[in-house]
Design an enzyme around this catalytic site. Sequence first.
Site, PDB file in Angstrom:
ATOM      1  N   ASP A  68      -3.807  -0.356   2.276  1.00 20.26           N
ATOM      2  CA  ASP A  68      -3.441  -0.551   0.872  1.00 20.26           C
ATOM      3  C   ASP A  68      -2.371  -1.618   0.743  1.00 20.26           C
ATOM      4  OD1 ASP A  68      -5.114   1.387  -0.021  1.00 20.26           O
ATOM      5  OD2 ASP A  68      -3.618   2.983   0.081  1.00 20.26           O
ATOM      6  N   LYS A 106      -4.669  -3.077  -4.667  1.00 19.66           N
ATOM      7  CA  LYS A 106      -4.331  -4.058  -5.701  1.00 19.66           C
ATOM      8  C   LYS A 106      -2.833  -4.276  -5.719  1.00 19.66           C
ATOM      9  CE  LYS A 106      -5.027  -0.314  -9.016  1.00 19.66           C
ATOM     10  NZ  LYS A 106      -5.959   0.501  -8.298  1.00 19.66           N
ATOM     11  N   MET A 142       4.279   7.087  -9.302  1.00 15.71           N
ATOM     12  CA  MET A 142       3.685   6.139 -10.245  1.00 15.71           C
ATOM     13  C   MET A 142       4.202   6.383 -11.660  1.00 15.71           C
ATOM     14  SD  MET A 142      -0.206   6.206  -8.730  1.00 15.71           S
ATOM     15  CE  MET A 142      -0.316   7.968  -8.470  1.00 15.71           C
TER      16      MET A 142
HETATM   17  N1  SAH Z   1       0.435   8.466  -0.744  1.00 15.27           N
HETATM   18  C1  SAH Z   1       1.705   7.944  -1.228  1.00 15.27           C
HETATM   19  C2  SAH Z   1       1.736   7.816  -2.715  1.00 15.27           C
HETATM   20  C3  SAH Z   1       0.820   6.798  -3.272  1.00 15.27           C
HETATM   21  S1  SAH Z   1       0.959   6.611  -4.998  1.00 15.27           S
HETATM   22  C4  SAH Z   1       2.842   8.824  -0.702  1.00 15.27           C
HETATM   23  O1  SAH Z   1       2.581   9.899  -0.162  1.00 15.27           O
HETATM   24  O2  SAH Z   1       3.987   8.414  -0.818  1.00 15.27           O
HETATM   25  C5  SAH Z   1       2.069   5.254  -5.116  1.00 15.27           C
HETATM   26  C6  SAH Z   1       3.409   5.701  -5.645  1.00 15.27           C
HETATM   27  O3  SAH Z   1       4.158   6.265  -4.594  1.00 15.27           O
HETATM   28  C7  SAH Z   1       4.265   4.593  -6.169  1.00 15.27           C
HETATM   29  O4  SAH Z   1       3.954   4.277  -7.498  1.00 15.27           O
HETATM   30  C8  SAH Z   1       5.645   5.192  -6.079  1.00 15.27           C
HETATM   31  O5  SAH Z   1       5.873   6.102  -7.123  1.00 15.27           O
HETATM   32  C9  SAH Z   1       5.516   6.003  -4.808  1.00 15.27           C
HETATM   33  N2  SAH Z   1       6.027   5.265  -3.635  1.00 15.27           N
HETATM   34  C10 SAH Z   1       5.353   4.851  -2.572  1.00 15.27           C
HETATM   35  N3  SAH Z   1       6.174   4.243  -1.691  1.00 15.27           N
HETATM   36  C11 SAH Z   1       7.403   4.286  -2.212  1.00 15.27           C
HETATM   37  C12 SAH Z   1       8.679   3.829  -1.795  1.00 15.27           C
HETATM   38  N4  SAH Z   1       8.856   3.219  -0.642  1.00 15.27           N
HETATM   39  N5  SAH Z   1       9.729   4.035  -2.623  1.00 15.27           N
HETATM   40  C13 SAH Z   1       9.581   4.670  -3.791  1.00 15.27           C
HETATM   41  N6  SAH Z   1       8.404   5.117  -4.233  1.00 15.27           N
HETATM   42  C14 SAH Z   1       7.313   4.928  -3.464  1.00 15.27           C
END
Ligand code: SAH
Length: 475
Positions: free
Chosen positions: A254, A276, A389
């Site tokens: 991703d 994306k 998100m």
């Molecule tokens: N599978 C991922 C989530 C994917 S959805 C997980 O378990 O973390 C994507 C969302 O995850 C982003 O919009 C944000 O809200 C959060 N996210 C992912 N990486 C992040 C990071 N390093 N810092 C803060 N939020 C993060």
Amino acid sequence: MSTPESRLNAFPIFMKVEGRSVVIVGNGDEALSKARLMAQSNADLTIVAEIPDEELAAWAAANDATLLREPYHSDHLAGATLAFAATGGEALDARIVADARAAGICVNAVDRPDLCDFFTPALVNRAPVAIAIGTEGAGPVLAQMIRTRIDRMLSPSLGKLATLAASYRAAVETLLPKGAARRAYWNEFFSGAPARAMEIGHFDEAQAAADELLARRGAVEGHVALVGAGPGAEDLLTLRAHRLLMEADVIVHDALVPEAVIAMGRRDAERIGVGKRKGCHSKSQAEINELLVELGRAGKRVVRLKSGDPLVFGRAGEEMAALRDASISYEVVPGVTAAFAAAADFELPLTLRGVASSMVFTTGHDLKGGTLPDWAKLAIAGATVAVYMGRSIAAELATRLIEAGLSPDTAVAVVENASLASKRLFHGTLADLPALESREDLTGPVMTIIGDAVAGARFDRSTALAADIFVPVAA
Ligand code: SAH
């Protein structure tokens, strides 16, 4: 041509010690550390120490070593394959070395390289597989560092897998012609289905997979690992994720997975970005499912790398269903989800005794409908809420939660780029949360955590959400 400097002064070999006598003369930490090292083998261990330390005596009793409480005598060395002089006394060590040499026994004198016939390595033990690291005495710290790195790279179940392999050697040699076919068999054996089954402790399954592989004459089968890449920092990747990345033929990732994490994969692995990022072309979920199935059918070892944990807002459910429907083998490797990374950055207890005893993972996007989702009630009851998100709906999220009865004073923590050097921390209350939506300076992923437990976080490194409202400069 090699120069003398590029050649070894001590050459590694593997010495047969099973059932043979190894004698350690000495006491204290030095003797004990050699004893511990030798106890990784099936040698018969004898320790000669006139008045042994309590620790050494206890160790010998617990580890089946013979402890002779006698002053050293050259007879102690009789019949030994290896001997160690670890008395700490130079004259005595020298005498032991001389006695051993006279009897044709290889000898090591602890911390006296000049007196040594051999050096002991730093050892990675996955019996029957052993990796011995030597630095010719130049750097024990270096040797330990290398040892740690190699240890991390190798599955803990490698020894069992190697033992299983030994039991298949004859069959493979009978059934598969020498050369490419045999090599393909062993490649798949040590990194494909048999290895995967052994990794999770399923010995019978590993054996069945090895049989099946033999029946297929070594033809490889594809496999997809849905792997959590963690929140962004490379060293928050799990060891299993790292191992799979190093074995992958293809890495499908991703956009949120940083380059540094992808770079931990096998150098010649094919990399396919499917996420994306700010309007760039990306594949639809259906296209991604199809791609994974296609790669699996082509016999590839695929790592589907997803940010955080693959099962948290990662659409892994759809990918698993597609793989199941196509009968392609897959596995899931968990990762550190963004909420946990953000909480760690903020030193924020997600559960707090007497304050918060449950936790909600949400996107908040379900707050848009007419009825309030169940988790809103949990929030009101004190649960800690992690919003993924959630930036673009911050205002609506706050308004609806306040309408539902959550206090506008409820603490809120926001982390952009959790776990990365570029992380930014903000704090405030639910009433301040709408400010998040208009902050155009936030370009990285953002995690919002709401709840009374947030009040237990550390705020001296974060900025106030309300006080620091970003005002875009007028054009
Ligand atoms: N599978 C991922 C989530 C994917 S959805 C997980 O378990 O973390 C994507 C969302 O995850 C982003 O919009 C944000 O809200 C959060 N996210 C992912 N990486 C992040 C990071 N390093 N810092 C803060 N939020 C993060």
